[in-house]
Structure formats: C-alpha cells, structure tokens
Write a protein that holds these residues in place. Structure first.
Motif, PDB file in Angstrom:
ATOM      1  N   VAL A   1       3.222  -7.532  -9.494  1.00  0.00           N
ATOM      2  CA  VAL A   1       2.163  -7.844 -10.457  1.00  0.00           C
ATOM      3  C   VAL A   1       1.378  -6.566 -10.740  1.00  0.00           C
ATOM      4  O   VAL A   1       0.943  -5.879  -9.811  1.00  0.00           O
ATOM      5  CB  VAL A   1       1.210  -8.939  -9.927  1.00  0.00           C
ATOM      6  N   ASP A   2       1.225  -6.247 -12.027  1.00  0.00           N
ATOM      7  CA  ASP A   2       0.467  -5.065 -12.430  1.00  0.00           C
ATOM      8  C   ASP A   2      -1.002  -5.461 -12.561  1.00  0.00           C
ATOM      9  O   ASP A   2      -1.481  -5.777 -13.645  1.00  0.00           O
ATOM     10  CB  ASP A   2       1.023  -4.519 -13.751  1.00  0.00           C
ATOM     11  N   ALA A   3      -1.681  -5.484 -11.422  1.00  0.00           N
ATOM     12  CA  ALA A   3      -3.100  -5.878 -11.398  1.00  0.00           C
ATOM     13  C   ALA A   3      -3.754  -5.188 -10.221  1.00  0.00           C
ATOM     14  O   ALA A   3      -3.111  -4.948  -9.203  1.00  0.00           O
ATOM     15  CB  ALA A   3      -3.230  -7.393 -11.257  1.00  0.00           C
ATOM     16  N   PRO A   4      -5.064  -4.859 -10.339  1.00  0.00           N
ATOM     17  CA  PRO A   4      -5.749  -4.242  -9.204  1.00  0.00           C
ATOM     18  C   PRO A   4      -5.889  -5.226  -8.045  1.00  0.00           C
ATOM     19  O   PRO A   4      -5.807  -6.441  -8.237  1.00  0.00           O
ATOM     20  CB  PRO A   4      -7.110  -3.842  -9.782  1.00  0.00           C
TER      21      PRO A   4
ATOM     22  N   GLU B   1       0.822  -1.201   0.000  1.00  0.00           N
ATOM     23  CA  GLU B   1       0.000   0.000   0.000  1.00  0.00           C
ATOM     24  C   GLU B   1       0.865   1.263   0.000  1.00  0.00           C
ATOM     25  O   GLU B   1       0.528   2.251  -0.644  1.00  0.00           O
ATOM     26  CB  GLU B   1      -0.905  -0.004   1.242  1.00  0.00           C
ATOM     27  N   ARG B   2       1.987   1.215   0.733  1.00  0.00           N
ATOM     28  CA  ARG B   2       2.842   2.407   0.860  1.00  0.00           C
ATOM     29  C   ARG B   2       4.085   2.207   0.004  1.00  0.00           C
ATOM     30  O   ARG B   2       5.050   1.577   0.409  1.00  0.00           O
ATOM     31  CB  ARG B   2       3.194   2.645   2.328  1.00  0.00           C
TER      32      ARG B   2
ATOM     33  N   GLN C   1      10.741   1.333  -6.225  1.00  0.00           N
ATOM     34  CA  GLN C   1       9.927   0.132  -6.421  1.00  0.00           C
ATOM     35  C   GLN C   1       9.328   0.136  -7.834  1.00  0.00           C
ATOM     36  O   GLN C   1       9.341   1.164  -8.507  1.00  0.00           O
ATOM     37  CB  GLN C   1       8.850   0.055  -5.332  1.00  0.00           C
ATOM     38  N   PRO C   2       8.822  -1.006  -8.289  1.00  0.00           N
ATOM     39  CA  PRO C   2       8.436  -1.108  -9.707  1.00  0.00           C
ATOM     40  C   PRO C   2       7.320  -0.161 -10.127  1.00  0.00           C
ATOM     41  O   PRO C   2       7.235   0.199 -11.303  1.00  0.00           O
ATOM     42  CB  PRO C   2       7.987  -2.567  -9.845  1.00  0.00           C
ATOM     43  N   PHE C   3       6.459   0.248  -9.213  1.00  0.00           N
ATOM     44  CA  PHE C   3       5.361   1.154  -9.570  1.00  0.00           C
ATOM     45  C   PHE C   3       5.314   2.322  -8.598  1.00  0.00           C
ATOM     46  O   PHE C   3       5.812   2.232  -7.472  1.00  0.00           O
ATOM     47  CB  PHE C   3       4.011   0.408  -9.523  1.00  0.00           C
TER      48      PHE C   3
ATOM     49  N   PRO D   1       0.074   1.874  -5.390  1.00  0.00           N
ATOM     50  CA  PRO D   1      -0.014   0.599  -4.666  1.00  0.00           C
ATOM     51  C   PRO D   1      -0.105  -0.580  -5.641  1.00  0.00           C
ATOM     52  O   PRO D   1      -0.746  -0.484  -6.693  1.00  0.00           O
ATOM     53  CB  PRO D   1      -1.299   0.744  -3.844  1.00  0.00           C
ATOM     54  N   PHE D   2       0.565  -1.664  -5.292  1.00  0.00           N
ATOM     55  CA  PHE D   2       0.609  -2.828  -6.193  1.00  0.00           C
ATOM     56  C   PHE D   2       0.867  -4.074  -5.364  1.00  0.00           C
ATOM     57  O   PHE D   2       1.121  -3.996  -4.168  1.00  0.00           O
ATOM     58  CB  PHE D   2       1.704  -2.642  -7.262  1.00  0.00           C
TER      59      PHE D   2
END
Lengths: 190, 153
Positions: free
Chosen positions: B118-121, B88-89, B94-96, B99-100
């Motif tokens: 992972v690029d997903a909600p 969340e923080r 970091q990759p994004f 939050p991821f």
C-alpha cells in the motif's frame, strides 16, 4: 536477461478443467495468459579467499601459480588454500609454467543459451606444466577433430590492456608446436 | 586460517559481485491464467468455491473439499485493508524503495484477502482503510501488472 524463445504449449497440457469466464465479458475476446516468467536471482559479494586471490593477482600478470600440499607434494591450481587430499593448508606457492598438456577433452555440439561460441568447439582438461591437477580451457587454432590427449598447448591471452584478476584473461589454448606427451604419462591425471 | 599462508603481500583479498540467476518460466493453468489475463485488462477476478464464497486471488481447488473450481467471477478494484504490517527495511525487488506497508486487502465482492503493498504513510495505515488498485501503465499479464494499492481519496 535475454528474452527466451516462445514455447508452444501442447493441447491438453493442463489437468485442470477449463474455467467458465462468462461472468466476466472483458475476458471473452482477449488472448489468455498461459505462461509467466518467474526468474530467480541471488546476488552475492563473492570472495575467492586468500589463496585464490594470489592466483588471480598473478594471472593479471600472465603468470600461473599453484600451491603445494605439504604431505603429498601435489601442486593444485587454482589454489584454494587447502589440500583436498590431506586437508592441510597449502603453504608453498609454486610458480608454474604457462604451457600445458591436454589430458582429456570434449567436442561440444550443443549451442548453450547465451554462448557465443561457434559449434563444434573443444572444451578440454589441461594439465599446466608443474601442476598435478588439470584445469578447464577451450582449445582452438586446431581442427576440433585433431585435438587429442597429449597435445601440447599454450594460453592465448587477452590484450595486455584488458588483463584483470580473472581467469578469463586466457581466451583459449592453442597448440604450441611441441611434440605430444605420451599418453601413459598422463594416466594419473585423467 | 591463522598462519603465514593466510596473508597476502598487499593484504587485500579480492571480492566481486556474483549473480546466480535462473530464467524460469512456468505455465499458469486455466485459473491463475484467468487471474493474470484480468490483471492485464486492468481488473480483478476471483473464483467461487463450493460454499459460495468468492476467493481472490483465485485458487484451483476448493479449500474444503478439494474439488476443482471453475466459476470465475468479477471482483472490484477497490477494497479494504484487513490487516497490515510495516516494512521498515526494504529489499531490492520490492514494490518501493522506501519503507511501506504490506497489507491483506479484501476486494469488493471477494470473501478472502489479497496480499500487496500500500502506497500510504505509516500513520494513514489502519484496518478498514479503503484502498484501490494502481495498475502499471504497460501490462504484460503477470503479477507485476499490479503496482500497488493506494488509499481512496
């Protein structure tokens, strides 16, 4: 960060046996990775504290100020707010002269990465007039092999428009033409 | 320090950013070197251990016996989420920048999972989710060549 120079790795560097990649034909004819960059970096919000803030604000006005130990009367520059000898707070600000005396020095013959200095150059410990502890500075405008303990020097400041709350306001120190201080007077500072 | 020395005429104590940085480089050795070489080529490899399992990312020595391992084997670029944790923080680097999920992903053909983003909600994340690797467009032979994983549409 500038890209570091390539490194030639010696044969037989690795103690591990070579791997068998015959099951992965895509790896057969490509250059093998041997090095990775793993830079480590920490970013702080640095505060120098109250006493050094006073010093830095003064140096923006081309003044040097130290602070005095209430017990030993020694004047420290740059001040940290506390006497390193007595542990007591330094409560008296002392306006120092801007010139000083070389007490010790080093002729630098190594070109450190990222250092734009032409070698050799002289890094010196300079006792600012009125203080009791020397500070680091470069000594220029004199051949490096003529720098000596006792040499009197003054600061060469950046242009007024470039003055900031930074020790880098002093570009280097240069001889001020005064007679040398006898080295025996420097014995307590070397 | 609660005395008069701890005050300034204008009250403002200075502060400034300070970055302490070390430009380390390290040698990879033949096993990790093969893994990074494969990443640069846009694929994964693992290594076969003495019991026949395929370990990805590869390790240099057998986890059970300590014997050196040398048999590099191909591993798929798709796999499934074994377990995951929501970040969340987000921190710098970091990759994004949002939050991821961090996930342990077992790639097809491998017996051990690899940790990555992972690029997903959040509501799409689940154990068993099928994902595929997204590689960087320009690859240099380093872990950064692997951008993240994304759900298989």
């Amino acid at each position: 960060m500038t890209e570091p120079a390539p490194i030639e790795l010696p044969e037989g560097l690795w103690s591990q046996p070579a791997v068998d990649t015959s099951a992965v034909p895509e790896l057969a004819d490509v250059e093998q990775v041997q090095l990775v960059r793993t830079p480590a970096s920490l970013t702080y919000d640095f505060t120098p504290g109250v006493a050094t803030t006073r010093f830095l604000k003064a140096i923006k006005e081309k003044r040097l100020v130290g602070e005095r130990c209430p017990e030993t009367d020694k004047v420290y520059i740059p001040p940290r707010g506390v006497s390193p000898v007595s542990g007591l707070p330094t409560t008296e600000q002392v306006e120092l002269g801007t010139d000083g005396t070389v007490v010790s020095f080093c002729i630098v013959n190594l070109d450190f990465t990222g250092n734009a200095q032409e070698i050799p150059y002289v890094s010196a410990l300079i006792l600012v007039d009125g203080s009791d502890i020397p500070i680091y500075g470069l000594v220029r405008e004199i051949p490096y092999d003529q720098v000596r303990p006792g040499l009197r020097v003054g600061p060469v400041w950046v242009d007024d428009a470039e003055l900031t709350t930074s020790f880098e306001n002093i570009r280097w120190w240069a001889p001020n033409g005064e007679p040398d201080v006898p080295t025996e007077q420097l014995a307590d500072y070397v | 320090m609660p005395d008069e020395a701890a005050t300034l005429d204008d009250g403002e104590v200075l502060h400034a950013p300070l970055t302490l940085e070390y430009p380390f480089r390290r040698t990879t050795g033949p096993v990790i070197g093969a893994f990074f070489t494969a990443l640069r080529e846009g694929r994964f490899v693992g290594i076969r251990d003495r019991s026949g399992r395929v370990l990805c990312p590869p390790v240099e020595y057998d986890p059970a016996s300590g014997a050196p391992l040398t048999e590099i084997v191909p591993v798929g670029s798709e796999g499934e989420v074994v377990t995951w944790s929501w970040n969340e923080r987000v921190r710098e680097g970091q990759p994004f920048d949002r939050p991821f999920a961090w996930a342990l992903i077992r790639l097809d053909g491998a017996d051990t999972p690899i940790l990555h983003a992972v690029d997903a909600p959040h509501d799409a994340m689940a154990a068993g989710l099928r994902v595929r690797a997204r590689f960087a467009d320009e690859r240099i032979g380093a872990l950064e060549d692997l951008t993240c994983f994304e759900p298989v549409a």
